[in-house]
Design an enzyme around this catalytic site. Structure first.
Site, PDB file in Angstrom:
ATOM      1  CG  ASN A 107      -1.708   1.252   1.392  1.00 57.91           C
ATOM      2  OD1 ASN A 107      -1.814   2.030   0.447  1.00 57.91           O
ATOM      3  ND2 ASN A 107      -2.287   1.455   2.566  1.00 57.91           N
ATOM      4  CD1 TRP A 108       3.438   0.909  -2.892  1.00 54.15           C
ATOM      5  CD2 TRP A 108       3.569   2.134  -4.765  1.00 54.15           C
ATOM      6  NE1 TRP A 108       4.132   0.173  -3.815  1.00 54.15           N
ATOM      7  CE2 TRP A 108       4.222   0.891  -4.974  1.00 54.15           C
ATOM      8  CE3 TRP A 108       3.523   3.049  -5.812  1.00 54.15           C
ATOM      9  CZ2 TRP A 108       4.823   0.561  -6.193  1.00 54.15           C
ATOM     10  CZ3 TRP A 108       4.123   2.729  -7.021  1.00 54.15           C
ATOM     11  CH2 TRP A 108       4.769   1.498  -7.208  1.00 54.15           C
ATOM     12  CE  LYS A 109       0.060   3.569   4.699  1.00 53.10           C
ATOM     13  NZ  LYS A 109      -0.094   3.762   6.116  1.00 53.10           N
ATOM     14  CG  HIS A 161      -5.936   1.968   4.939  1.00 51.96           C
ATOM     15  ND1 HIS A 161      -5.533   2.929   5.842  1.00 51.96           N
ATOM     16  CD2 HIS A 161      -4.903   1.110   4.813  1.00 51.96           C
ATOM     17  CE1 HIS A 161      -4.299   2.659   6.237  1.00 51.96           C
ATOM     18  NE2 HIS A 161      -3.888   1.555   5.615  1.00 51.96           N
ATOM     19  CD  GLU A 189      -3.167   5.690   6.489  1.00 53.95           C
ATOM     20  OE1 GLU A 189      -3.140   5.742   5.244  1.00 53.95           O
ATOM     21  OE2 GLU A 189      -2.236   5.209   7.167  1.00 53.95           O
ATOM     22  CD  GLU A 228      -3.676  -2.430   7.242  1.00 55.48           C
ATOM     23  OE1 GLU A 228      -2.569  -2.698   6.762  1.00 55.48           O
ATOM     24  OE2 GLU A 228      -4.282  -1.374   7.017  1.00 55.48           O
ATOM     25  N   GLY A 283       2.196   2.365  10.713  1.00 55.21           N
ATOM     26  CA  GLY A 283       3.145   3.473  10.555  1.00 55.21           C
ATOM     27  C   GLY A 283       3.805   3.901  11.855  1.00 55.21           C
ATOM     28  CB  SER A 289       5.036  -1.583  12.007  1.00 55.22           C
ATOM     29  OG  SER A 289       4.564  -0.264  12.201  1.00 55.22           O
ATOM     30  N   GLY A 339       2.789  -1.120   4.316  1.00 54.52           N
ATOM     31  CA  GLY A 339       2.848   0.304   4.019  1.00 54.52           C
ATOM     32  C   GLY A 339       4.291   0.741   3.797  1.00 54.52           C
ATOM     33  N   GLY A 340       4.917   1.258   4.841  1.00 49.76           N
ATOM     34  CA  GLY A 340       6.273   1.824   4.730  1.00 49.76           C
ATOM     35  C   GLY A 340       7.267   0.929   4.005  1.00 49.76           C
TER      36      GLY A 340
HETATM   37  C1  PEP Z   1      -0.919   0.225   6.022  1.00 48.93           C
HETATM   38  O1  PEP Z   1      -1.127   1.432   6.023  1.00 48.93           O
HETATM   39  O2  PEP Z   1      -1.698  -0.527   5.412  1.00 48.93           O
HETATM   40  C2  PEP Z   1       0.250  -0.266   6.743  1.00 48.93           C
HETATM   41  C3  PEP Z   1       0.254  -1.501   7.152  1.00 48.93           C
HETATM   42  O3  PEP Z   1       1.275   0.632   6.971  1.00 48.93           O
HETATM   43  P1  PEP Z   1       2.685   0.329   7.700  1.00 48.93           P
HETATM   44  O4  PEP Z   1       3.218  -0.966   7.135  1.00 48.93           O
HETATM   45  O5  PEP Z   1       3.549   1.495   7.328  1.00 48.93           O
HETATM   46  O6  PEP Z   1       2.414   0.235   9.147  1.00 48.93           O
END
Ligand code: PEP
Length: 257
Positions: free
Chosen positions: A13-15, A99, A101, A171, A177, A217, A238-239
Site C-alpha cells: 500500500n503505497w498510500k 483502510h 486512514e 490492521e 506506521g 509495521s 505500508g512503509g
Molecule cells: C498500512 O497502512 O496498510 C500499513 C500496514 O502501513 P505500515 O506498514 O507502514 O504500518
C-alpha cells in the site's frame, strides 16, 4: 509455500507516495526480482495517478496491480472519485477498501465500505477489506467486538462464492506506521477470530479460502514469525513497500515458507 488451499499474498500500500515515473521505477525493480515467480501472490497498490505507468511496466509480469480506494457507483456526478469499471480498465485486480486512514480522515462508515465491497466484487475486482481496532479500543477490551462489527457490516450481502476473491486485512490502527507491531500471538488471536466470524458469515468451507493479511509495521525483521501463524496468509505493507529491497525481501520470506 502456502497454507493448504491459501496462497500467501504480499500487497504493498503505497498510500500518497510516488509519482507516475517513480512508481514505474519501483515496480520495475520489484518485477525484475519477483515478477516471474508465482508461488506467492504479489500486489502493488500505487496512487491512482501512477496506475497506468505501473501497469505498463508490469506487462508479462505476475505482479498484480491494486488501487487504494474506489467509489461504489459506476459513473456519475461524484467529483474526485473513480469507479471499479475505471480501475478494471487500467487492469487493476485488487482494491483496498476501508483502510483505517479512510475511516478516520474521510469518515467512511461500514455501510459505505459495504457498498464498495459489493460493487468491487460485481466488477471482478478483489476487495482487500481492512479491519482493526484503535489503541483506545484495544485497551478497553473492545478489539473483537470492533472487528466483528466491521466484518459483519462490511460484508453484508457477500456470499460464499466470493470467498476466493475476498481478502481481509487485519490492521491494528495503533500498529500502522508507528513501528509497533502486534506480537505474532496477538495477531493470530485476532486472525483466528476473523476466520471464525467469516465462517459464521460465509460458511466454514468458504472462510477457509479467504486470505487474511496482517498489516501494521510489517517488515523483513518481523515478517517470518507473523507468517508462520496458521491464520496469517500474508501482509498488507505500508512503509516497507516503498523500497524494492524491503518489499522483495518480504516476498522472499513468504516464498521460503
Ligand atoms: C498500512 O497502512 O496498510 C500499513 C500496514 O502501513 P505500515 O506498514 O507502514 O504500518
Amino acid at each position: 509455500m502456502a497454507k493448504t488451499i491459501r496462497k500467501y499474498l504480499i500487497a504493498g500500500n503505497w498510500k500518497m507516495n510516488k509519482t507516475a515515473s517513480e512508481g514505474a521505477e519501483l515496480v520495475n525493480e520489484i518485477n525484475l526480482a519477483v515478477g516471474k515467480q508465482s508461488e506467492v501472490g504479489v500486489v502493488v497498490c500505487p496512487p491512482f495517478t501512477a496506475l497506468e505507468s505501473c501497469i505498463t511496466a508490469l506487462e508479462d509480469s505476475n505482479v498484480q496491480l491494486g488501487a487504494q480506494n474506489m467509489h461504489p457507483k459506476q459513473e456519475g456526478a461524484y467529483t474526485g472519485e473513480v469507479s471499479a469499471v475505471m480501475l478494471r480498465s487500467l487492469f487493476c485486480t485488487y482494491v483496498i477498501l476501508g483502510h483505517s486512514e479512510r475511516r478516520e480522515y474521510f469518515k467512511e462508515t461500514d455501510a459505505f465500505i459495504n457498498e464498495k465491497v459489493l460493487a468491487a466484487l460485481e466488477s471482478s475486482l478483489k476487495p482487500i477489506l481492512c479491519v482493526g481496532e484503535t489503541l483506545d479500543q484495544r485497551e478497553a477490551g473492545e478489539t473483537m467486538s470492533v472487528v466483528k462489527t466491521q466484518l459483519v457490516d462490511g460484508l453484508k450481502g457477500v456470499t460464499a462464492d466470493a470467498a476466493e476473491n475476498l481478502v481481509v486485512a487485519y490492521e491494528p490502527v495503533w500498529a500502522i506506521g508507528t513501528g509497533k507491531t502486534a506480537t505474532p500471538e496477538m495477531a493470530q488471536e485476532v486472525h483466528k477470530f476473523i476466520r471464525d466470524e467469516l465462517g459464521a458469515i460465509l460458511g466454514n468451507g468458504a472462510a477457509a479460502k479467504v486470505r487474511i493479511l496482517y498489516g501494521g509495521s510489517m517488515k523483513p525483521e518481523n515478517a517470518s514469525e507473523l507468517l508462520d501463524q496458521p491464520d496469517i496468509d500474508g501482509g498488507l505493507i505500508g512503509g516497507a513497500s516503498l523500497k524494492s529491497k524491503s518489499f522483495v525481501e518480504l516476498v522472499e520470506i513468504a516464498r521460503s515458507k
